[in-house]
Write a protein that holds these residues in place. Structure first.
Motif: not given
Length: 78
Positions: A9, A12, A41-42, A44-49
């Motif tokens: 992390a 990044i 992107l944010s 999509r990241c939250a959804s994937f998490l």
């Protein structure tokens, strides 16, 4: 041939480069995207998490353990 790299992390980084543009650095790779893409992107990241967490909770329930093991008791919501 494409290679896969593992990054931490701390590797990044984000930097505003213009009014509606940001640079996103992943290790030694740098990308420039617009702010709308950054918002996308944010989400999509939250959804994937959320999907990963739901899968972990489901597996823990099947094993009879709580997915929140290792979290301090004062931080648990149940």
């Amino acid at each position: 041939m494409k290679t896969t790299k593992f990054i931490e992390a701390e590797q990044i980084a984000f930097e505003e480069v213009a009014e509606n543009w940001v640079s996103v650095k992943f290790g030694d790779e740098k990308f420039v995207i617009d702010v709308d893409t950054l918002f996308d992107l944010s989400f999509r990241c939250a959804s994937f998490l959320a999907q990963v967490e739901a899968k972990e909770e489901e597996q823990a329930e099947m094993q009879g353990t709580c997915a929140c093991e290792g979290i301090p008791a004062e931080a648990k919501v149940h």
